[in-house]
Write a protein that holds these residues in place. Structure first.
Motif, short mmCIF file in Angstrom:
data_model
loop_
_atom_site.label_atom_id
_atom_site.label_comp_id
_atom_site.label_asym_id
_atom_site.label_seq_id
_atom_site.Cartn_x
_atom_site.Cartn_y
_atom_site.Cartn_z
N GLY A 4 -0.28 -7.62 -5.38
CA GLY A 4 -0.79 -8.89 -5.84
C GLY A 4 -0.45 -9.29 -7.25
O GLY A 4 0.28 -8.62 -7.97
N ALA A 5 -1.02 -10.43 -7.63
CA ALA A 5 -0.86 -10.99 -8.97
C ALA A 5 -2.09 -10.61 -9.78
O ALA A 5 -3.21 -10.81 -9.33
CB ALA A 5 -0.75 -12.51 -8.89
N ALA B 156 7.89 -14.18 -18.35
CA ALA B 156 7.60 -12.77 -18.08
C ALA B 156 7.34 -12.59 -16.59
O ALA B 156 6.48 -13.23 -16.02
CB ALA B 156 6.39 -12.33 -18.89
N VAL B 157 8.13 -11.72 -16.00
CA VAL B 157 8.00 -11.45 -14.57
C VAL B 157 7.82 -9.96 -14.41
O VAL B 157 8.48 -9.18 -15.09
CB VAL B 157 9.28 -11.91 -13.83
CG1 VAL B 157 9.27 -11.43 -12.38
CG2 VAL B 157 9.41 -13.42 -13.88
N TYR B 158 6.88 -9.56 -13.56
CA TYR B 158 6.70 -8.13 -13.35
C TYR B 158 6.82 -7.83 -11.86
O TYR B 158 6.53 -8.67 -11.03
CB TYR B 158 5.38 -7.63 -13.95
CG TYR B 158 4.14 -8.33 -13.42
CD1 TYR B 158 3.49 -7.86 -12.29
CD2 TYR B 158 3.61 -9.43 -14.08
CE1 TYR B 158 2.34 -8.48 -11.82
CE2 TYR B 158 2.46 -10.05 -13.62
CZ TYR B 158 1.84 -9.58 -12.49
OH TYR B 158 0.70 -10.20 -12.03
N PRO B 159 7.28 -6.62 -11.54
CA PRO B 159 7.44 -6.26 -10.13
C PRO B 159 6.09 -6.00 -9.46
O PRO B 159 5.23 -5.38 -10.06
CB PRO B 159 8.30 -4.99 -10.17
CG PRO B 159 8.03 -4.40 -11.51
CD PRO B 159 7.69 -5.54 -12.44
N ALA B 160 5.93 -6.50 -8.26
CA ALA B 160 4.72 -6.23 -7.48
C ALA B 160 5.00 -6.66 -6.05
O ALA B 160 5.79 -7.57 -5.81
CB ALA B 160 3.53 -7.01 -8.04
N THR B 161 4.33 -6.01 -5.11
CA THR B 161 4.41 -6.45 -3.72
C THR B 161 3.29 -7.47 -3.50
O THR B 161 2.37 -7.57 -4.33
CB THR B 161 4.20 -5.26 -2.76
OG1 THR B 161 2.87 -4.76 -2.96
CG2 THR B 161 5.22 -4.15 -3.02
N PHE C 219 7.25 -12.01 -6.87
CA PHE C 219 7.21 -12.69 -5.57
C PHE C 219 6.83 -14.17 -5.66
O PHE C 219 6.90 -14.89 -4.69
CB PHE C 219 6.32 -11.95 -4.56
CG PHE C 219 4.88 -11.80 -4.97
CD1 PHE C 219 4.00 -12.88 -4.97
CD2 PHE C 219 4.39 -10.55 -5.33
CE1 PHE C 219 2.67 -12.73 -5.33
CE2 PHE C 219 3.05 -10.39 -5.68
CZ PHE C 219 2.20 -11.48 -5.70
N LEU C 220 6.41 -14.62 -6.85
CA LEU C 220 6.06 -16.04 -7.00
C LEU C 220 7.25 -16.82 -7.53
O LEU C 220 7.86 -16.44 -8.52
CB LEU C 220 4.87 -16.20 -7.95
CG LEU C 220 3.51 -15.80 -7.38
CD1 LEU C 220 2.43 -15.85 -8.46
CD2 LEU C 220 3.12 -16.70 -6.21
#
Length: 149
Positions: free
Chosen positions: A21-22, A12-17, A32-33
């Motif tokens: 953050g995480a 599961a990956v979610y969009p974030a700058t 981004f990770l």
């Protein structure tokens, strides 16, 4: 609008700058990770580090200067003990309490670093402390991690 709940998936990956953050209470990790190690499964509040090191590898290099904003708590003997946080060759120290709260570390002159590493001084299981039967070697309870340039 909150998205409908979906089955948690390891991928599961979610969009974030980086600045958003995480958020560790979510099933996956932000886009981004590139890779994460030393972390247990997500729980509604966040995730525990597991073992003596938690590493977050980023898809892109970290900024040369940034502030790490970490909302976290320490477990057991790690409370009040300095925890090393490394970004490439730069190292800072973080001392966490038993209660979750935000901490800020400013890193400067970071070169060619694409990972953050947290060195857990005394990974300890709740079982060792006679808290419950959990045998995971916990250290830091991660709630949110942000990189603010």
């Amino acid at each position: 609008a909150t998205p409908p709940p979906s089955a948690p998936s390891a991928a599961a990956v979610y969009p974030a700058t980086l600045a958003e953050g995480a958020t560790f209470g979510q099933p996956g990790y932000p886009a981004f990770l590139a890779a994460v190690s030393g972390m247990s499964a997500h729980e509604p509040w966040g995730r525990w580090s597991e073992g003596d090191k938690a590493t977050f590898r980023f898809k892109e290099r970290l900024p040369k200067k940034f502030t790490l904003v970490l909302t976290a708590q320490a477990f057991g003997p790690n409370v009040g003990v300095p925890i090393k946080v490394k970004a490439g060759t730069r190292e800072q120290t973080l001392t966490l309490t038993q209660e979750p709260q935000p901490y800020k570390l400013t890193f400067t002159r970071v070169t060619k670093a694409d990972r953050l590493e947290f060195q857990i001084p005394q990974p300890t299981s709740p079982q060792e402390l006679k808290v419950n039967e959990d045998t995971r070697k916990l250290g830091i309870g991660f709630i949110k991690l942000q990189i603010v340039p």
